[in-house]
Motif scaffolding. Structure first.
Motif, PDB file in Angstrom:
ATOM      1  N   LEU A 236       0.841  -1.125   0.039  1.00 47.18           N
ATOM      2  CA  LEU A 236      -0.161   0.005  -0.104  1.00 47.18           C
ATOM      3  C   LEU A 236       0.698   1.221   0.051  1.00 47.18           C
ATOM      4  N   ALA A 237       1.876   1.136   0.724  1.00 45.69           N
ATOM      5  CA  ALA A 237       2.955   2.287   0.705  1.00 45.69           C
ATOM      6  C   ALA A 237       3.425   2.556  -0.637  1.00 45.69           C
ATOM      7  N   ARG A 238       3.703   1.404  -1.431  1.00 43.54           N
ATOM      8  CA  ARG A 238       4.214   1.746  -2.698  1.00 43.54           C
ATOM      9  C   ARG A 238       3.110   2.200  -3.675  1.00 43.54           C
ATOM     10  N   VAL A 239       1.808   1.949  -3.319  1.00 45.23           N
ATOM     11  CA  VAL A 239       1.042   2.636  -4.356  1.00 45.23           C
ATOM     12  C   VAL A 239       0.668   3.906  -3.960  1.00 45.23           C
ATOM     13  N   ALA A 240       0.862   4.339  -2.610  1.00 44.60           N
ATOM     14  CA  ALA A 240       0.704   5.937  -2.170  1.00 44.60           C
ATOM     15  C   ALA A 240       2.128   6.659  -2.467  1.00 44.60           C
ATOM     16  N   LYS A 241       3.236   5.921  -2.983  1.00 45.36           N
ATOM     17  CA  LYS A 241       4.423   6.541  -3.347  1.00 45.36           C
ATOM     18  C   LYS A 241       4.706   7.422  -1.897  1.00 45.36           C
ATOM     19  N   MET A 242       4.905   6.482  -0.935  1.00 46.31           N
ATOM     20  CA  MET A 242       5.715   6.939   0.413  1.00 46.31           C
ATOM     21  C   MET A 242       6.279   5.659   1.006  1.00 46.31           C
ATOM     22  N   SER A 243       7.080   6.329   1.764  1.00 49.67           N
ATOM     23  CA  SER A 243       8.195   5.269   2.734  1.00 49.67           C
ATOM     24  C   SER A 243       6.825   4.575   3.602  1.00 49.67           C
ATOM     25  N   ARG A 244       7.243   3.286   3.919  1.00 53.05           N
ATOM     26  CA  ARG A 244       6.506   2.463   4.960  1.00 53.05           C
ATOM     27  C   ARG A 244       6.045   3.194   6.104  1.00 53.05           C
ATOM     28  N   ALA A 245       7.084   3.881   6.675  1.00 53.91           N
ATOM     29  CA  ALA A 245       6.741   4.381   7.950  1.00 53.91           C
ATOM     30  C   ALA A 245       5.915   5.677   7.622  1.00 53.91           C
ATOM     31  N   VAL A 246       6.282   6.477   6.787  1.00 57.02           N
ATOM     32  CA  VAL A 246       5.309   7.890   6.484  1.00 57.02           C
ATOM     33  C   VAL A 246       3.934   7.290   6.063  1.00 57.02           C
ATOM     34  N   PHE A 247       3.909   6.474   5.415  1.00 56.52           N
ATOM     35  CA  PHE A 247       2.563   5.977   4.989  1.00 56.52           C
ATOM     36  C   PHE A 247       1.705   5.329   6.132  1.00 56.52           C
ATOM     37  N   ALA A 248       2.242   4.420   7.084  1.00 54.45           N
ATOM     38  CA  ALA A 248       1.658   3.885   8.070  1.00 54.45           C
ATOM     39  C   ALA A 248       1.089   5.030   8.849  1.00 54.45           C
ATOM     40  N   GLU A 249       1.997   5.978   9.363  1.00 55.25           N
ATOM     41  CA  GLU A 249       1.618   7.146  10.434  1.00 55.25           C
ATOM     42  C   GLU A 249       0.599   7.968   9.750  1.00 55.25           C
ATOM     43  N   ARG A 250       0.502   8.322   8.359  1.00 56.83           N
ATOM     44  CA  ARG A 250      -0.219   9.305   7.718  1.00 56.83           C
ATOM     45  C   ARG A 250      -1.701   8.585   7.709  1.00 56.83           C
ATOM     46  N   PHE A 251      -1.603   7.373   7.401  1.00 57.99           N
ATOM     47  CA  PHE A 251      -2.962   6.500   7.279  1.00 57.99           C
ATOM     48  C   PHE A 251      -3.805   6.622   8.536  1.00 57.99           C
ATOM     49  N   ALA A 252      -2.915   6.145   9.525  1.00 52.97           N
ATOM     50  CA  ALA A 252      -3.538   6.126  10.971  1.00 52.97           C
ATOM     51  C   ALA A 252      -4.001   7.170  11.567  1.00 52.97           C
ATOM     52  N   ARG A 253      -3.227   8.387  11.242  1.00 54.45           N
ATOM     53  CA  ARG A 253      -3.518   9.768  12.149  1.00 54.45           C
ATOM     54  C   ARG A 253      -4.771  10.172  11.122  1.00 54.45           C
ATOM     55  N   THR A 254      -4.807  10.078   9.829  1.00 57.78           N
ATOM     56  CA  THR A 254      -6.038  10.546   8.832  1.00 57.78           C
ATOM     57  C   THR A 254      -7.210   9.697   8.884  1.00 57.78           C
ATOM     58  N   ILE A 255      -7.102   8.411   8.682  1.00 56.99           N
ATOM     59  CA  ILE A 255      -8.285   7.466   8.744  1.00 56.99           C
ATOM     60  C   ILE A 255      -8.858   7.293  10.143  1.00 56.99           C
ATOM     61  N   GLY A 256      -7.759   7.196  11.074  1.00 51.52           N
ATOM     62  CA  GLY A 256      -8.543   7.130  12.330  1.00 51.52           C
ATOM     63  C   GLY A 256      -8.149   5.186  12.834  1.00 51.52           C
ATOM     64  N   MET A 257      -7.397   4.507  12.075  1.00 50.65           N
ATOM     65  CA  MET A 257      -7.025   3.387  12.272  1.00 50.65           C
ATOM     66  C   MET A 257      -5.745   2.839  11.461  1.00 50.65           C
ATOM     67  N   PRO A 258      -4.951   1.827  11.813  1.00 56.22           N
ATOM     68  CA  PRO A 258      -3.615   1.310  11.008  1.00 56.22           C
ATOM     69  C   PRO A 258      -4.470   0.928   9.533  1.00 56.22           C
ATOM     70  N   PRO A 259      -3.358   0.798   8.618  1.00 53.26           N
ATOM     71  CA  PRO A 259      -3.692   0.376   7.337  1.00 53.26           C
ATOM     72  C   PRO A 259      -4.501  -1.043   7.345  1.00 53.26           C
ATOM     73  N   MET A 260      -3.674  -1.928   7.963  1.00 54.54           N
ATOM     74  CA  MET A 260      -4.152  -3.367   8.054  1.00 54.54           C
ATOM     75  C   MET A 260      -5.453  -3.635   8.614  1.00 54.54           C
ATOM     76  N   GLN A 261      -5.645  -2.689   9.519  1.00 54.39           N
ATOM     77  CA  GLN A 261      -7.043  -2.988  10.498  1.00 54.39           C
ATOM     78  C   GLN A 261      -7.944  -2.510   9.407  1.00 54.39           C
ATOM     79  N   TYR A 262      -7.757  -1.529   8.712  1.00 57.91           N
ATOM     80  CA  TYR A 262      -8.644  -1.132   7.792  1.00 57.91           C
ATOM     81  C   TYR A 262      -9.143  -1.982   6.916  1.00 57.91           C
ATOM     82  N   VAL A 263      -7.978  -2.747   6.231  1.00 56.14           N
ATOM     83  CA  VAL A 263      -8.461  -3.835   5.322  1.00 56.14           C
ATOM     84  C   VAL A 263      -9.326  -4.808   5.783  1.00 56.14           C
ATOM     85  N   LEU A 264      -8.818  -5.141   6.883  1.00 56.45           N
ATOM     86  CA  LEU A 264      -9.562  -6.290   8.042  1.00 56.45           C
ATOM     87  C   LEU A 264     -10.701  -6.053   8.123  1.00 56.45           C
TER      88      LEU A 264
END
Length: 322
Positions: A236-264
């Protein structure tokens, strides 16, 4: 729990789509349960209790103050539309300094507050929705606490036309008035969410805010287009064109849950809809939402729902429809 690495998702009762908002609205199945005209004149201030279902108000004439618990007070003007995905206790008043009087959430018939011929008359259409109980808790989390669209905002002309139709219908007594109002308000709900996706308010979070972020929006669309893909944070970070750490932090902060929690959570939401609407085998559901076996799917489902898919279906069978 292991997701498949490849393979398209088979059609479900909610067809796969690259538009997350288009996928979520059908799962919410919004239904207008009640709408009524509320008016006020002179000095007035009322307090209404918290209510679990979503509610809305559309200012038809004049203005008023709205002070919801936990949210900044708002002055609403003619043509403004406000949605609470979850309705907090709130004070509504002609002036914010007035002492409020407690009233029922939705008294019988149209409601009027203040005097019959006071200054600054206000008229609004208010009411509440009911979202489908199966996934309402998850999906409401993905919406901001308020969805506010003000008349005259850049790009709001389309919304204003819907508001004008609702206003015209609300103040008239034409045949089928309630049926038409219900349909128009449902359209207004969808259109306002779409509008906020394109023009998020400052500080907004949830799916609407995520869809306004180009990188996160791309990842969200990929998840919804192929939920059965073997998603990882790295992919997902590659799709977003971000590093893994930046993507994970921005996703959780913006969406309100970590990326894989959202997928689940999204896989389980789709699975619940399939189970209720189609009653397929657990192996088929597992394959369609991205698990290699019925047991892996059952483990994931139980973690989110607190019961197995079969227990969920037995519970659903015992509950009357929404």
């Amino acid at each position: 729990m292991h997701a498949r690495d490849t393979g398209a998702v088979s059609p479900t009762s909610i067809a796969p789509t690259a538009d997350p908002l288009e996928a979520i609205i059908p799962l919410l199945r919004p239904q207008v349960v009640l709408s009524k005209v509320v008016s006020g004149a002179g000095d007035w201030s009322i307090r209404k209790p918290r209510y679990a279902d979503p509610s809305f108000c559309l200012i038809i004439e004049g203005s008023c103050w709205l002070d919801p618990d936990g949210i900044e007070p708002l002055e609403l003007h003619r043509g403004d539309f406000l949605l609470f995905p979850e309705t907090p206790s709130f004070v509504m008043a002609s002036e914010p300094t007035l002492e409020p009087v407690d009233v029922d959430l939705y008294p019988e018939g149209d409601a009027h507050y203040g005097t019959s011929d006071g200054l600054a008359p206000m008229q609004m259409l208010g009411g509440y929705f009911r979202f489908d109980r199966a996934n309402a808790i998850l999906l409401v989390k993905l919406l901001p606490p308020t969805v506010l669209v003000r008349r005259g905002e850049p790009g709001s002309a389309r919304l204003s036309r819907i508001v004008d139709l609702i206003t015209e219908e609300a103040v008239a007594q034409h045949p089928c008035r309630e049926v038409i109002l219900e349909r128009l308000v449902e359209v207004l709900l969808i259109e306002s969410c779409r509008f906020r996706t394109e023009r998020p308010a400052a500080g907004e979070h949830g799916l609407i805010a995520g869809l306004s972020d180009p990188g996160l929006a791309g990842a969200l669309r990929e998840i919804h287009a192929d939920v059965a893909q073997g998603w990882t944070v790295e992919k997902l970070a590659r799709v977003a064109k971000m590093s893994r750490a930046v993507f994970a932090e921005r996703f959780a902060r913006t969406i309100g849950m970590p990326p894989m929690q959202y997928v689940l959570q999204w896989r389980v939401a789709l699975a619940k809809d399939m189970l209720r609407a189609e009653r397929p085998s657990l192996a088929e559901v597992a394959d369609r939402v991205g698990y290699q076996s019925a047991s892996a799917f059952t483990t994931a489902f139980t973690r989110v729902q607190g019961c197995s898919p079969r227990e969920y279906l037995r519970t659903e069978a015992a509950i009357p429809g929404p």
